[in-house]
Design an enzyme around this catalytic site. Sequence first.
Site, PDB file in Angstrom:
ATOM      1  N   ASP A  94      11.243  20.495  37.549  1.00 46.55           N
ATOM      2  CA  ASP A  94      10.749  20.525  36.219  1.00 46.55           C
ATOM      3  C   ASP A  94      10.133  22.168  35.931  1.00 46.55           C
ATOM      4  OD1 ASP A  94       9.874  20.537  33.396  1.00 46.55           O
ATOM      5  OD2 ASP A  94       8.360  19.051  33.893  1.00 46.55           O
ATOM      6  N   ASP A 311      13.589  25.288  30.648  1.00 43.80           N
ATOM      7  CA  ASP A 311      13.287  24.057  31.017  1.00 43.80           C
ATOM      8  C   ASP A 311      14.114  23.399  31.858  1.00 43.80           C
ATOM      9  OD1 ASP A 311      11.673  22.060  31.550  1.00 43.80           O
ATOM     10  OD2 ASP A 311      10.868  21.687  29.722  1.00 43.80           O
TER      11      ASP A 311
END
Length: 433
Positions: A94, A311
Amino acid sequence: MASHIVLVTLACVALSSSAAADLRVRCNPDATASALMGDALRHDMSRHGHARFAARELASTDATISAPTRNDGPEYLMNLSIGTPPVAFPAIIDTGSNVIMAQCAPCGGFDTAPLYNPSSSSTFSDRPCDSSLRVGFCDAADGGAANDTTPGCPCTRNQTYAEGWAFFTMAMETFTFGSTSGDDQEVPVAGMAFGCVNDSSGGWGSASGMVGLGRGNLSLVKQLGASRFSYCLTAFHDGNSTSTLRMGPSAAIDDTSAQSTPFVPNPNLGTLSTHYYLNLTGISVGDKSLSIPADAFSLSADGSSGGLIIDSGWTTTTLVDVAYQQVRAEIVSLVTLPPIDEPQAGLELCFNASQESTSTMTDMTFHFDGEDMVLPAESYMYLSSGSEWCLRMNNASAEDGSVLGNYQQQNIHFLFDLDNEMLSFAPADCSTI
Ligand SMILES: *[C@@H]1O[C@H](CO)[C@@H](O)[C@H](O)[C@H]1NC(C)=O
Ligand SMILES: *[C@@H]1O[C@H](CO)[C@@H](O)[C@H](O)[C@H]1NC(C)=O
Ligand SMILES: *[C@@H]1O[C@H](CO)[C@@H](O)[C@H](O)[C@H]1NC(C)=O
Ligand SMILES: *[C@@H]1O[C@H](CO)[C@@H](O)[C@H](O)[C@H]1NC(C)=O
Ligand SMILES: *[C@@H]1O[C@H](CO)[C@@H](O)[C@H](O)[C@H]1NC(C)=O
Ligand SMILES: *[C@@H]1O[C@H](CO)[C@@H](O)[C@H](O)[C@H]1NC(C)=O
Ligand SMILES: *[C@@H]1O[C@H](CO)[C@@H](O)[C@H](O)[C@H]1NC(C)=O
Ligand SMILES: *[C@@H]1O[C@H](CO)[C@@H](O)[C@H](O)[C@H]1NC(C)=O
Ligand SMILES: *[C@@H]1O[C@H](CO)[C@@H](O)[C@H](O)[C@H]1NC(C)=O
């Protein structure tokens, strides 16, 4: 500095012997759904990067580490191990968050993932009382999140997401990585701070946790002192191939055609922001340059809204509505299949592909500050099981800003060069990297 850390840790153990017992209480009995999966992973609170962690000395290593990654649809996982003896720890990669979180036994285990038990590990220690960590991490109001932390020891946090939360105690562990110097060589890194999750609104599917690669001091990148990392996400529909995430000197793109674009500093937080912002200046579909306002992807002057982040833990690219509607209109004009009124796929624009096969689509190009990222159709169109053929993008408010999600990142090799504040990228067959 190492001895300082040892002293702090010992003090914590003495103060928080009851915290260890707390870790063994019953978990949320309702926590069965994978509510944290997919786009729900996106944080509501740290999206605009108000997280501030207090300064402290972090573990560092000279070794370059690597970890196999694979697609676990809709998330990409990296393979590492936690504890002593090491337990497999497949974790969501992440770039949009800062903390390493692991489901800790006896809680967790609602999913199919391996479950780590801190009481079976000789290297586990609570890390609740390091005052700088507690003040910086547990007590700080974080981007407007609820002030729901517990003062004092242990240092706990309720990390909230768009559609879920995870409650954890800050702790320390040894994590074990692969090495790039030899395939069988494992690299243990001791004293890594992580969140030991004992309660959550849902599980992580076949992931045992999450590894934050953001800019914050508690991210894996920062804890390792790595100034660069690279990854290459294999094709979204290919759950069998693997690729390699590298951190440290060996992170590189071996492709002379690689392009580079600078990260945009957050005007308010600068590089203290969690996120990696990019300067997206326009979008083309085929040869057609869409008429998107020049400031559609700009960060607001105070850095609190807008912008575009990259992301890896967020699946479907979102574009601010003013840009999205241009893309949408162009796709509608190119596809001859009938649109579906209320798509089941959770996407805004889908076509009915039950009768005819899908159309051949042209490339879409994201223009970044001088450099172009080309997305072939399979990186922006998506065929769901229900024969809905969808634009795998959604719209967002101007305030929420835009996110380049992992569906759009598939088969592109990325290098995050933090020393030079540059993102490099090159199209690649990630299954060979
Ligand atoms: C999780 O840990 C905290 C702090 O030790 C404790 O107060 C809480 O009751 C625990 N929750 C569960 C569900 O075990
Ligand atoms: C991270 O730590 C450094 C020094 O250790 C400090 O200067 C910086 O402000 C910290 N970053 C954040 C986001 O707290
Ligand atoms: C991840 O680690 C587990 C346990 O060590 C192993 O079974 C699995 O094959 C690994 N996966 C990859 C992609 O390396
Ligand atoms: C959070 O709670 C602590 C302790 O109750 C309090 O001192 C602090 O002012 C609160 N912070 C915010 C931003 O509400
Ligand atoms: C964490 O925060 C969420 C959202 O505010 C709340 O619903 C949940 O009950 C909290 N969990 C714990 C263990 O405090
Ligand atoms: C993985 O490979 C197996 C065996 O070749 C195949 O049956 C399966 O469909 C593949 N799965 C994916 C997601 O590609
Ligand atoms: C898709 O088209 C088929 C055949 O025309 C029709 O039966 C079906 O209801 C359509 N599905 C949706 C979701 O509109
Ligand atoms: C974004 O790129 C454009 C085109 O190169 C440039 O004019 C602009 O100043 C850049 N914006 C930021 C915030 O770097
Ligand atoms: C997204 O688009 C839909 C229809 O195209 C619209 O109803 C909705 O308000 C838009 N959402 C945002 C956040 O702009």
